[in-house]
Write an enzyme that holds these catalytic residues in place. Sequence first.
Site, PDB file in Angstrom:
ATOM      1  N   ASN A   7       0.844  -1.192   0.000  1.00 14.19           N
ATOM      2  CA  ASN A   7       0.000   0.000   0.000  1.00 14.19           C
ATOM      3  C   ASN A   7       0.889   1.255   0.000  1.00 14.19           C
ATOM      4  OD1 ASN A   7      -2.371   1.641   0.296  1.00 14.19           O
ATOM      5  ND2 ASN A   7      -3.343  -0.070   1.384  1.00 14.19           N
ATOM      6  N   SER A  22       0.046  -1.642   8.836  1.00  9.88           N
ATOM      7  CA  SER A  22       0.446  -0.269   8.549  1.00  9.88           C
ATOM      8  C   SER A  22       1.330   0.314   9.644  1.00  9.88           C
ATOM      9  CB  SER A  22      -0.787   0.614   8.357  1.00  9.88           C
ATOM     10  OG  SER A  22      -1.585   0.606   9.525  1.00  9.88           O
ATOM     11  N   ALA A  39      -0.186  -3.704  13.187  1.00 12.42           N
ATOM     12  CA  ALA A  39       0.069  -2.309  12.836  1.00 12.42           C
ATOM     13  C   ALA A  39       0.868  -1.597  13.926  1.00 12.42           C
ATOM     14  CB  ALA A  39      -1.256  -1.582  12.605  1.00 12.42           C
ATOM     15  N   HIS A  93      23.318   2.724  12.334  1.00 13.58           N
ATOM     16  CA  HIS A  93      24.530   3.484  12.626  1.00 13.58           C
ATOM     17  C   HIS A  93      25.029   3.140  14.027  1.00 13.58           C
ATOM     18  CE1 HIS A  93      23.817   6.030   9.073  1.00 13.58           C
ATOM     19  NE2 HIS A  93      22.545   5.956   9.416  1.00 13.58           N
ATOM     20  N   THR A  98      12.452  -5.720  15.773  1.00 12.48           N
ATOM     21  CA  THR A  98      13.878  -5.650  16.060  1.00 12.48           C
ATOM     22  C   THR A  98      14.555  -7.009  16.063  1.00 12.48           C
ATOM     23  OG1 THR A  98      13.523  -5.795  18.449  1.00 12.48           O
ATOM     24  CG2 THR A  98      13.519  -3.590  17.474  1.00 12.48           C
ATOM     25  N   LYS A  99      13.740  -8.085  16.167  1.00 16.82           N
ATOM     26  CA  LYS A  99      14.289  -9.435  16.249  1.00 16.82           C
ATOM     27  C   LYS A  99      13.519 -10.374  15.319  1.00 16.82           C
ATOM     28  CE  LYS A  99      15.833  -8.964  21.045  1.00 16.82           C
ATOM     29  NZ  LYS A  99      15.750  -9.513  22.424  1.00 16.82           N
ATOM     30  N   ASP A 102      20.398  -0.697   1.299  1.00 16.60           N
ATOM     31  CA  ASP A 102      21.846  -0.645   1.078  1.00 16.60           C
ATOM     32  C   ASP A 102      22.425  -2.055   1.038  1.00 16.60           C
ATOM     33  OD1 ASP A 102      20.830   1.800   2.252  1.00 16.60           O
ATOM     34  OD2 ASP A 102      22.899   2.484   2.321  1.00 16.60           O
ATOM     35  N   ARG A 133       0.698 -14.804  19.752  1.00 19.04           N
ATOM     36  CA  ARG A 133       0.065 -16.120  19.734  1.00 19.04           C
ATOM     37  C   ARG A 133       0.416 -16.841  18.457  1.00 19.04           C
ATOM     38  NH1 ARG A 133      -4.407 -16.757  16.449  1.00 19.04           N
ATOM     39  NH2 ARG A 133      -5.418 -14.863  15.647  1.00 19.04           N
TER      40      ARG A 133
END
Length: 213
Positions: free
Chosen positions: A93, A150, A168, A123, A173-174, A101, A191
């Site tokens: 969407n 979203s 959403a 960084h 991060t993992k 990169d 779940r």
Amino acid sequence: MSLEQQMKTGLLYCEYGHNSEQDKKYEQVIEQQRVHCKEMMFDYNHTRPKEVEKKAAILKDLLGSIGKNCWIEAPAHFAYGCNTHIGDYFYANFNMVVVDDGEVVIGNYVMFGPNVTLSVTGHPVYGEFRRDGTQFSLPIHIGDDVWVGSNTVILPGVTIGNNVVIGAGSVVTKDIPDNVVAFGAPCKVVREISDYDREYYRKDMKINWGWQE
């Protein structure tokens, strides 16, 4: 170690300012890739809604690979484009952002809601190390049959398994395993996807088979 090797192995690197001839040449390569990507995405984001074939041709020229029956709503943005590989039946969407990169691999039957960001690049935490633009890139892999809600952000080095729903507003991060619903900031498994989900598409809302007829 060369700039190219640093970029592709998750080490810290800077995209410019190198002394060796090999690295100077590679600086030129990646600069051309970035400029080409910006030119292609400018064209893509300014096509008319009915110019379906033109949109498909631009994506084919830009991306590392793209499967059949894919659709990306404009506007969308890539950093390089050539480092992204998309499978069949992909839909994104509005306002998808892919900071590629490094390698981004997206499987088959994947759906993105609006404002989804994938970033393979980060960084150093220590501020002084960021002054010259030092960064690192770690690949992102997304399996088959994944729905990303979203306003989700997927960070460097993350792998999302098959048959997964990311709620959403999540910050992933993992790694996320197969067959689960996960959401939150940071994103966590809530779940498993079960037989219940074969009968109900939302809580207490039963799947109305035959709606296609």
